[in-house]
Design a protein around this motif. Structure first.
Motif, PDB file in Angstrom:
ATOM      1  N   SER A 166       0.852  -1.185   0.000  1.00  0.00           N
ATOM      2  CA  SER A 166       0.000   0.000   0.000  1.00  0.00           C
ATOM      3  C   SER A 166       0.890   1.237   0.000  1.00  0.00           C
ATOM      4  O   SER A 166       1.945   1.245   0.636  1.00  0.00           O
ATOM      5  CB  SER A 166      -0.872  -0.032   1.257  1.00  0.00           C
ATOM      6  N   GLY A 185       0.781   5.877  -0.613  1.00  0.00           N
ATOM      7  CA  GLY A 185       0.171   7.119  -1.079  1.00  0.00           C
ATOM      8  C   GLY A 185      -0.551   7.912  -0.015  1.00  0.00           C
ATOM      9  O   GLY A 185      -0.645   9.126  -0.099  1.00  0.00           O
ATOM     10  N   GLU A 186      -1.094   7.244   0.952  1.00  0.00           N
ATOM     11  CA  GLU A 186      -1.767   7.929   2.053  1.00  0.00           C
ATOM     12  C   GLU A 186      -1.896   6.929   3.189  1.00  0.00           C
ATOM     13  O   GLU A 186      -1.665   5.728   3.004  1.00  0.00           O
ATOM     14  CB  GLU A 186      -3.133   8.463   1.617  1.00  0.00           C
ATOM     15  N   THR A 221       3.810   1.266   2.834  1.00  0.00           N
ATOM     16  CA  THR A 221       5.096   1.906   2.541  1.00  0.00           C
ATOM     17  C   THR A 221       4.944   3.420   2.536  1.00  0.00           C
ATOM     18  O   THR A 221       4.201   3.963   1.734  1.00  0.00           O
ATOM     19  CB  THR A 221       5.613   1.456   1.162  1.00  0.00           C
ATOM     20  N   TRP A 222       5.661   4.095   3.403  1.00  0.00           N
ATOM     21  CA  TRP A 222       5.636   5.570   3.408  1.00  0.00           C
ATOM     22  C   TRP A 222       6.849   6.102   2.664  1.00  0.00           C
ATOM     23  O   TRP A 222       7.986   5.701   2.937  1.00  0.00           O
ATOM     24  CB  TRP A 222       5.666   6.146   4.829  1.00  0.00           C
ATOM     25  N   TRP A 223       6.582   7.005   1.747  1.00  0.00           N
ATOM     26  CA  TRP A 223       7.652   7.736   1.071  1.00  0.00           C
ATOM     27  C   TRP A 223       7.027   8.866   0.277  1.00  0.00           C
ATOM     28  O   TRP A 223       5.825   9.104   0.384  1.00  0.00           O
ATOM     29  CB  TRP A 223       8.517   6.794   0.229  1.00  0.00           C
ATOM     30  N   ALA A 274       9.364  16.472   6.293  1.00  0.00           N
ATOM     31  CA  ALA A 274       8.586  15.785   5.265  1.00  0.00           C
ATOM     32  C   ALA A 274       7.211  16.412   5.050  1.00  0.00           C
ATOM     33  O   ALA A 274       6.560  16.141   4.052  1.00  0.00           O
ATOM     34  CB  ALA A 274       8.434  14.318   5.666  1.00  0.00           C
ATOM     35  N   ARG A 300      -0.674  14.845   5.877  1.00  0.00           N
ATOM     36  CA  ARG A 300       0.027  16.115   5.795  1.00  0.00           C
ATOM     37  C   ARG A 300      -0.318  16.960   7.016  1.00  0.00           C
ATOM     38  O   ARG A 300      -1.419  16.871   7.546  1.00  0.00           O
ATOM     39  CB  ARG A 300      -0.388  16.872   4.522  1.00  0.00           C
ATOM     40  N   LYS A 357      -5.775  11.168  -4.505  1.00  0.00           N
ATOM     41  CA  LYS A 357      -5.749  11.762  -3.164  1.00  0.00           C
ATOM     42  C   LYS A 357      -6.992  12.630  -2.973  1.00  0.00           C
ATOM     43  O   LYS A 357      -7.358  13.388  -3.861  1.00  0.00           O
ATOM     44  CB  LYS A 357      -4.505  12.637  -2.992  1.00  0.00           C
TER      45      LYS A 357
HETATM   46  O1  PRX Z   1       1.561  12.485   3.092  1.00  0.00           O
HETATM   47  C1  PRX Z   1       2.371  11.402   2.694  1.00  0.00           C
HETATM   48  C2  PRX Z   1       1.575  10.514   1.762  1.00  0.00           C
HETATM   49  O2  PRX Z   1       1.870  10.949   0.462  1.00  0.00           O
HETATM   50  C3  PRX Z   1       2.809  12.029   0.494  1.00  0.00           C
HETATM   51  C4  PRX Z   1       3.745  11.946  -0.679  1.00  0.00           C
HETATM   52  O3  PRX Z   1       3.007  12.079  -1.837  1.00  0.00           O
HETATM   53  P1  PRX Z   1       3.700  11.899  -3.244  1.00  0.00           P
HETATM   54  O4  PRX Z   1       4.931  12.729  -3.314  1.00  0.00           O
HETATM   55  O5  PRX Z   1       2.641  12.132  -4.248  1.00  0.00           O
HETATM   56  O6  PRX Z   1       4.163  10.395  -3.290  1.00  0.00           O
HETATM   57  C5  PRX Z   1       3.216   9.384  -3.130  1.00  0.00           C
HETATM   58  C6  PRX Z   1       3.845   8.035  -3.411  1.00  0.00           C
HETATM   59  C7  PRX Z   1       5.099   7.753  -2.721  1.00  0.00           C
HETATM   60  C8  PRX Z   1       3.507  11.859   1.815  1.00  0.00           C
HETATM   61  O7  PRX Z   1       4.100  13.064   2.255  1.00  0.00           O
HETATM   62  N1  PRX Z   1       1.947   9.112   1.895  1.00  0.00           N
HETATM   63  C9  PRX Z   1       2.625   8.345   1.021  1.00  0.00           C
HETATM   64  N2  PRX Z   1       2.692   7.081   1.452  1.00  0.00           N
HETATM   65  C10 PRX Z   1       2.059   7.026   2.647  1.00  0.00           C
HETATM   66  C11 PRX Z   1       1.599   8.325   2.930  1.00  0.00           C
HETATM   67  N3  PRX Z   1       0.958   8.607   4.079  1.00  0.00           N
HETATM   68  C12 PRX Z   1       0.766   7.609   4.952  1.00  0.00           C
HETATM   69  N4  PRX Z   1       1.159   6.343   4.742  1.00  0.00           N
HETATM   70  C13 PRX Z   1       1.801   6.006   3.609  1.00  0.00           C
HETATM   71  N5  PRX Z   1       2.162   4.746   3.410  1.00  0.00           N
END
Ligand code: PRX
Length: 665
Positions: free
Chosen positions: A401, A403-404, A428-430, A513, A530, A624
């Protein structure tokens, strides 16, 4: 797992600091990896974390050594905050690493992509075929005057020519800038001009939910105001009528046929600009996020292998994102190809011709690993279990998973209905800026908690800090990264000042971040969205994500978005926009029931003041939820520009509902 896992307790500055974001929602379900999964997992010992903690540079150096370099680096890291250089002095070529070396290792006949178009057309592309096509197209670009360092814009549907174009750029040292095919001509124009791209690669059109997306027509609109573009190369995808400007526009198929020769990979410096990818910030002007070559590829390849437990010879991997986003760059193109994996590449939407399209694909290609986004999962929840239920999904062994934040109930649904109650889920957070996954479980090691991205990966150092930058050991705060990482952004194109201000000025010496996060009593990290999604109700900070999770936890609710609207008494009041499951009645009583439910799950402080029922929520094209718009609705403001919405009608509908049926206290 150790309580202090991955938290450097020597840096604790306050013992009893009050949490910045208060933590109301408690989740106590834990899923340990199955013994059978642990036994077969590539990484199944905590040693990897220990090694990386002991010597982070050495850890990354070992990962970089798994790639093929034409010149070895002299130094692993040069760090002059906020500018990092990784594998300094080294030279390599990304296309060589993704293609040639696998073919040289006898993997030429291995499938790189099983492509399926939305209309059902199929192509199987081996590593040898991909190498041939990329080398030929790299020659075409060279013949059109594209040189090392030039920027090339790419505006394409999800077809094989998209990764081919990216890899062809990388082969000759050109920097690509992929613009998501769902963006408008205006957005394309701005991105081309910011990067001063010399060539645009596009297609006549693409397929989306059965209709044609006019990419060439949008390109033509943009191209009337893009003086840097000298040539446009057009792939024939749909066969729709398009205008071709003589001297500027050529057909991909024709130039591929008429060009003799294949371009050899050009070694570039480790720090060479591999790509730009634009992302929105707090101002209207999108930021051109800069990514380099060596550090990027090393981290993307490592994280892909470790997080998805990639077994090169048996896995069929499917990342269902669009290549136009960073997820697609890193985990459809560069990570999987660097690891010589077989991937599925699907062009269309999940509901065409019917809502079971994804499950059909998984059954047909025997997909073992699926990587998608919470918004997709919640959509599938809304559609019902009969769609996945009518297909054999037993090939799946791991789910991801991104993106959010993923609501615990969506996590549980994903595991039960897609992962046959046994697949581990890696949350996965990134970010576009981080280039690669930073916080995630390792599926053969980590005990999972639904909704938590768990811990930083080996080699990554993060801290949750309070308002003034002090480390928070337990509780909520702001997520920061405290040490450079190989795939980190190298800047914002043409704007080093904005780079420093956006990411490095809020907390001294740390990358901010922009996300809220909390650490629970077991040391697990919970991403809270965010920070501008954090509400302040009567002086208490409440995360939108937590209230949304509580709402989605109610059996009637399919999806929910929560915003804080200005309120004279409480500072902000919580407004909930709720989509009910089909068959549920959006009545006054239901609204009351939901408010109570949140109160029970989290506490009265988080009870929404207003519940607004709507058939859908406004989302960006990447899925989103557009909370800014909802906040505008909640506060009765002018809606402004809605052109990046998936469906602008949704906003109109929500606005009407907001005017007629708020259930005020
Ligand atoms: O708020 C976090 C959220 O998506 C943001 C990054 O968005 P973007 O640059 O479009 O990249 C998305 C794909 C990597 C982050 O600052 N986000 C992303 N993954 C997660 C997440 N929030 C919570 N859990 C996650 N796994």
């Amino acid at each position: 797992m150790n309580d202090n896992f991955n938290l450097d307790s020597s840096q604790t500055t306050q013992e009893n600091n009050s949490p910045t974001i208060e933590n109301y929602l408690l989740e106590d379900r834990v899923f340990k990896p199955d013994t059978s999964f642990i036994h077969q997992a590539i990484y199944n010992s905590l040693d990897i974390y220990k090694d990386a903690d002991e010597n982070t540079e050495l850890f990354w150096e070992k990962e970089a050594e798994k790639l093929s370099w034409s010149k070895k680096w002299e130094k692993v890291l040069e760090w002059e905050l906020p500018f990092a250089k990784w594998f300094v002095g080294g030279e390599l070529n990304v296309s060589y690493n993704c293609l040639d070396r696998h073919v040289e290792n006898g993997k030429g006949s291995k499938v790189a992509y099983f492509f399926e178009g939305e209309p059902g057309d199929k192509r199987t592309i081996t590593y040898q075929e991909l190498l041939d096509e990329v080398s030929k197209f790299a020659q075409v670009l060279t013949d059109f005057g594209v040189k090392k360092g030039d920027r090339v814009a790419i505006y394409m549907p999800m077809i094989p020519e998209l990764p081919v174009s990216m890899l062809a750029c990388a082969r000759i040292g050109a920097t690509h800038s992929v613009v998501f095919g769902g963006f408008s001509s205006e957005a394309l124009k701005d991105r081309i001009n910011d990067a001063e791209a010399k060539v645009l690669i596009t297609a006549d059109g693409g397929y989306r939910r059965g209709s044609l997306v006019p990419l060439k027509q949008s390109s033509d609109e943009a191209l009337s105001e893009t003086p840097s573009i000298e040539h446009v190369i057009v792939v024939k995808r749909t066969g729709q009528d398009v205008n071709m400007t003589p001297g500027r526009d050529v057909w991909y198929e024709e130039v591929m046929k008429s060009t003799p020769g294949f371009a050899a990979p050009v070694p570039v410096d480790s720090e060479h600009l591999l790509f730009l990818l634009y992302t929105s910030g707090t101002t209207a002007k999108p930021k051109g996020i800069m990514h380099s070559t060596g550090g990027y590829l090393a981290q993307v390849a490592f994280t892909h292998k470790a997080v998805f437990d990639i077994h090169e010879d048996s896995d069929i991997y499917w990342c269902a994102a669009d290549i136009g986003w960073v997820t697609g760059h890193s985990y459809i193109v560069y990570g999987p190809l660097a690891n010589c994996v077989t991937s599925v590449l699907y062009e269309g939407t999940p509901d065409f011709p019917d809502k079971d399209r994804w499950w059909k694909l998984i059954e047909e290609y025997n997909v073992t690993i699926l990587y998608t986004a919470p918004t997709a999962i919640r959509t599938f929840m809304k559609w019902g279990t009969q769609y996945p239920g009518s297909h054999d999904l037993s090939s799946l062994r791991l789910l991801g998973s991104v993106g959010e934040p993923i609501n615990p109930e969506a996590w549980m649904w994903y595991r039960k209905h897609i992962g046959s109650d046994s697949c581990p889920i890696v949350d996965t957070w990134w970010q576009t800026e981080t280039g690669a996954i930073m916080i995630s479980p390792l599926p053969g090691i980590t005990d999972l908690k639904p909704g938590s991205a768990t811990f930083t990966l080996p080699g990554i150092h993060a801290e949750v800090v309070d308002d003034v930058g002090n480390k928070v050991e337990r509780g909520g705060g702001y997520l920061t990264l405290t040490q450079p990482w190989p795939s980190m952004l190298r800047g914002i194109y043409g704007d080093p000042k904005r780079y420093e201000e956006t990411y490095w000025s809020r907390f001294k010496g740390k990358y901010f971040a922009g996300d809220g996060a909390k650490i629970d009593d077991d040391g697990y990290m919970w991403l809270l969205g965010r920070v501008d999604d954090v509400m302040n109700v009567s002086g208490h900070r409440v995360s939108t994500t937590e209230v949304e999770s509580a709402l989605v936890d109610h059996p009637s609710v399919a999806e929910a978005a929560v915003v804080g609207a200005n309120d004279a008494t409480t500072g902000q009041a919580i407004m909930a926009f709720v989509t009910l499951k089909s068959g549920e009645d959006p009545s006054q009583d239901k609204g009351e029931e939901l408010r109570k439910h949140v109160s029970t799950k989290i506490g009265a402080i988080a009870r929404p003041k207003t519940v607004i029922f709507t058939d859908d929520l406004p989302k960006t094209r990447s899925g989103k939820i557009m909370r800014r718009l909802l906040r505008d609705v909640a506060e009765g403001r002018n809606l402004g520009d809605v052109t990046t919405l998936a469906d602008p009608k949704v906003v109109e509908e929500i606005k009407n509902r907001a005017q007629v049926s708020p259930q005020e206290d």
